[in-house]
Design a protein around this motif. Structure first.
Motif, short mmCIF file in Angstrom:
data_model
loop_
_atom_site.label_atom_id
_atom_site.label_comp_id
_atom_site.label_asym_id
_atom_site.label_seq_id
_atom_site.Cartn_x
_atom_site.Cartn_y
_atom_site.Cartn_z
N GLN A 146 11.78 4.46 1.99
CA GLN A 146 12.47 4.49 3.27
C GLN A 146 13.79 3.71 3.21
OE1 GLN A 146 8.85 2.97 4.86
NE2 GLN A 146 8.73 4.57 6.40
N ALA A 147 13.78 2.59 2.48
CA ALA A 147 14.99 1.74 2.43
C ALA A 147 16.13 2.41 1.67
CB ALA A 147 14.66 0.40 1.79
N GLU A 176 0.86 -1.19 0.00
CA GLU A 176 0.00 0.00 0.00
C GLU A 176 0.89 1.23 0.00
OE1 GLU A 176 -3.58 0.26 0.75
OE2 GLU A 176 -3.61 -1.88 0.24
N GLY A 177 0.60 2.20 -0.84
CA GLY A 177 1.35 3.45 -0.82
C GLY A 177 2.60 3.43 -1.68
N MET A 178 2.68 2.48 -2.61
CA MET A 178 3.88 2.39 -3.46
C MET A 178 4.09 3.65 -4.29
SD MET A 178 4.19 -1.42 -5.00
CE MET A 178 5.81 -1.31 -5.77
N ALA A 194 5.11 11.39 3.18
CA ALA A 194 3.82 11.20 2.52
C ALA A 194 3.31 9.78 2.73
CB ALA A 194 3.94 11.50 1.03
N LEU A 195 4.23 8.81 2.68
CA LEU A 195 3.84 7.42 2.85
C LEU A 195 3.31 7.18 4.27
CD1 LEU A 195 3.85 4.42 1.77
CD2 LEU A 195 6.07 4.21 2.87
N VAL A 196 4.05 7.64 5.27
CA VAL A 196 3.65 7.40 6.66
C VAL A 196 2.31 8.08 6.95
CG1 VAL A 196 4.28 7.81 9.07
CG2 VAL A 196 6.02 7.04 7.45
N LYS A 197 2.12 9.31 6.43
CA LYS A 197 0.87 10.03 6.65
C LYS A 197 -0.30 9.23 6.06
CE LYS A 197 -1.10 14.66 5.99
NZ LYS A 197 -2.27 14.39 5.16
N ASP A 255 11.76 8.31 20.03
CA ASP A 255 11.53 7.71 18.70
C ASP A 255 12.71 6.84 18.28
OD1 ASP A 255 13.32 9.67 18.36
OD2 ASP A 255 12.26 10.73 16.75
N GLU A 256 13.18 6.06 19.25
CA GLU A 256 14.36 5.23 19.00
C GLU A 256 14.13 4.18 17.90
OE1 GLU A 256 16.84 1.77 21.04
OE2 GLU A 256 15.78 3.07 22.45
N VAL A 257 12.88 3.74 17.79
CA VAL A 257 12.58 2.68 16.83
C VAL A 257 11.79 3.26 15.67
CG1 VAL A 257 11.70 0.33 16.65
CG2 VAL A 257 12.20 1.28 18.89
N THR A 258 12.01 2.73 14.47
CA THR A 258 11.25 3.19 13.32
C THR A 258 10.86 1.97 12.49
OG1 THR A 258 11.34 4.63 11.40
CG2 THR A 258 13.39 3.64 12.02
N LEU A 259 10.29 2.17 11.33
CA LEU A 259 9.85 1.05 10.50
C LEU A 259 10.05 1.45 9.05
CD1 LEU A 259 8.47 -1.70 10.92
CD2 LEU A 259 6.28 -0.54 10.71
N SER A 260 10.75 0.63 8.28
CA SER A 260 10.94 1.04 6.88
C SER A 260 10.65 -0.11 5.93
CB SER A 260 12.35 1.57 6.67
OG SER A 260 13.30 0.64 7.12
N PHE A 261 9.37 -0.37 5.76
CA PHE A 261 8.93 -1.43 4.85
C PHE A 261 8.58 -0.85 3.49
CE2 PHE A 261 7.40 -4.32 8.45
CZ PHE A 261 8.28 -5.33 8.14
N SER A 262 9.46 -0.06 2.88
CA SER A 262 9.14 0.51 1.58
C SER A 262 10.42 0.96 0.88
CB SER A 262 8.24 1.74 1.76
OG SER A 262 9.00 2.78 2.32
N ALA A 263 10.29 1.16 -0.44
CA ALA A 263 11.47 1.57 -1.20
C ALA A 263 11.93 2.96 -0.80
CB ALA A 263 11.16 1.52 -2.70
#
Ligand SMILES: Cc1cc2nc3c(=O)[nH]c(=O)nc-3n(C[C@H](O)[C@H](O)[C@H](O)COP(=O)(O)O)c2cc1C
Length: 374
Positions: free
Chosen positions: A127-128, A74-76, A83-86, A117-125
């Motif tokens: 972010q990666a 979702e959000g590709m 914009a993706l996180v929002k 905010d020590e932890v984040t999540l980057s399941f997308s191009a």
């Protein structure tokens, strides 16, 4: 035991250690294998700190960095991480938020402190990309590995232009074939018994099929390897190396709260489940009230990736930090494979590597003894 792929990389042992802990990366690389740091939970700034530490401690040894760019998500179409996180945050239904939040508070899991905010999540191009850019500034980072899909063409080119190798995980034959067609250098072939995201076909069936299907591309066998006998089996099936994830989770070097470690140590191989309840894609983890609650008919269905991951992000970080509070283990995210039933001691990574080697050698002797000398 030194395979052609080991020689290409310049490592002694074909033992690849997937881990989220920098100390494990360094310890396994120093013991002759190679550590690969999972970066999905890091911002680019945090990854920089982790890699600075690794570079300071690893000497001349090499390592890898692992990202997670799913094939489809979702959000590709979003071109910036903001914009993706929002978009993702807005798309999570209230019903799902309320269900997750109630389970955590019922289990007595403390709230996450505001502003941390020590932890984040980057399941997308989008972010990666920053993680890959950072990894490629490091001369000792010799490989990039991607989970959940074939990396985009521009990433493959970028990694090759930087003179490094790029591979990806595959839990199905068709994914391995797509990786090969895209020009990847190796495939991590993971059977369904493995920890983290896992498909349906077991290692015993999948590894030899993959070896044959993508030859001559090197295959690293993953999923269900926790001792030297299993390494021998993987190499016998044509793998050029073994990729272990679960085995390091209870090593001395792994960062884990005692309560989580205890859950792993007490578990048998029957205590894991493949569940969509944390990331939206089937991943293997310890079974508990959380995984069972999301599978019931009268509760919300897990959302697709990465929505479920954004929804459960808070649960993952809270149950990791406060693993021993209240009934936290009933709702905790404890990803691990079926080899959990073989892991009964906390040892250093160096000792684990030596033990794997000794078991491999003994198993090989036993096999050789089956053939009468002429
Ligand atoms: C705690 C945990 C987290 C994982 N996270 C990732 C990840 O972020 N990226 C990835 O490529 N693989 C991930 N995996 C899968 C591992 O890379 C590896 O393929 C798997 O652990 C191999 O099976 P095993 O658990 O039986 O050793 C994870 C595995 C575990 C146990």
């Amino acid at each position: 035991m030194q395979t052609d792929f080991c020689k290409e990389l310049g490592i002694e042992l074909p033992i690849f250690a997937f881990t989220h802990c920098r100390d494990v990366v360094v310890a396994v690389s120093k013991a002759g294998g190679i550590g690969v740091l999972g970066a999905v939970g890091f911002s680019a700034e945090r990854l920089k700190e982790e890699l600075d530490w690794i570079d300071e401690h690893i000497g001349d040894h090499i390592y890898g960095v692992d990202t997670a760019i799913p094939q489809k998500y979702e959000g590709m179409d979003k071109t910036t991480p903001e914009a993706l996180v929002k978009m993702l945050q807005e798309a999570i239904p209230d019903q799902h938020r309320e269900f997750a939040s109630k389970m955590l508070s019922d289990a007595g899991v403390p709230e996450w402190p505001e502003g941390d905010d020590e932890v984040t999540l980057s399941f997308s191009a989008v972010q990666a990309q920053a993680l890959i850019d950072e990894a490629l500034t490091r001369p000792n980072c010799r490989m990039i590995v991607n989970a959940l899909g074939t990396p985009p063409d521009d990433v493959i080119k970028q990694v090759h232009d930087a003179g490094r190798l790029i591979g990806a995980l595959a839990g199905r034959l068709k994914h391995g074939l797509a990786h090969k067609a895209a020009g990847l250098d190796f495939i991590v072939c993971q059977g369904s018994e493995g920890g983290g995201h896992a498909g349906e076909v077991t290692s015993m069936i999948l590894w030899p099929q993959m070896v044959d299907a993508v030859a001559p591309l090197p295959i690293l066998a993953a999923g269900g390897i926790g001792n030297g006998r299993q390494i021998l089996a993987a190499l016998a099936m044509g793998a050029q190396g073994v990729w272990l994830g679960s085995r390091w989770l209870v090593s001395e070097e792994a960062h884990a709260e005692p309560a989580q470690r205890e859950s792993y140590m007490n578990a048998t191989s029957e205590d894991t489940v493949r569940s969509r309840s944390f990331t939206g894609k089937t991943a293997r983890m310890l079974k508990n009230e959380w995984t069972e609650a999301w599978a019931r008919d009268d509760t919300p269905d897990p959302l697709p990736m990465p929505l479920q991951g954004y929804l459960t992000f808070d649960a993952v970080r809270r149950t990791s930090r406060y693993a021993g509070s209240g009934d936290c283990q009933k709702v905790a995210f404890n990803p691990i494979g079926q080899v959990v039933g073989q892991i009964n001691e906390v040892e250093s990574c160096r000792d684990i590597v030596f033990q794997l080697l000794n078991e491999y050698t003994d198993a090989l002797d036993n096999i050789n003894a089956l053939t009468p000398e002429t």
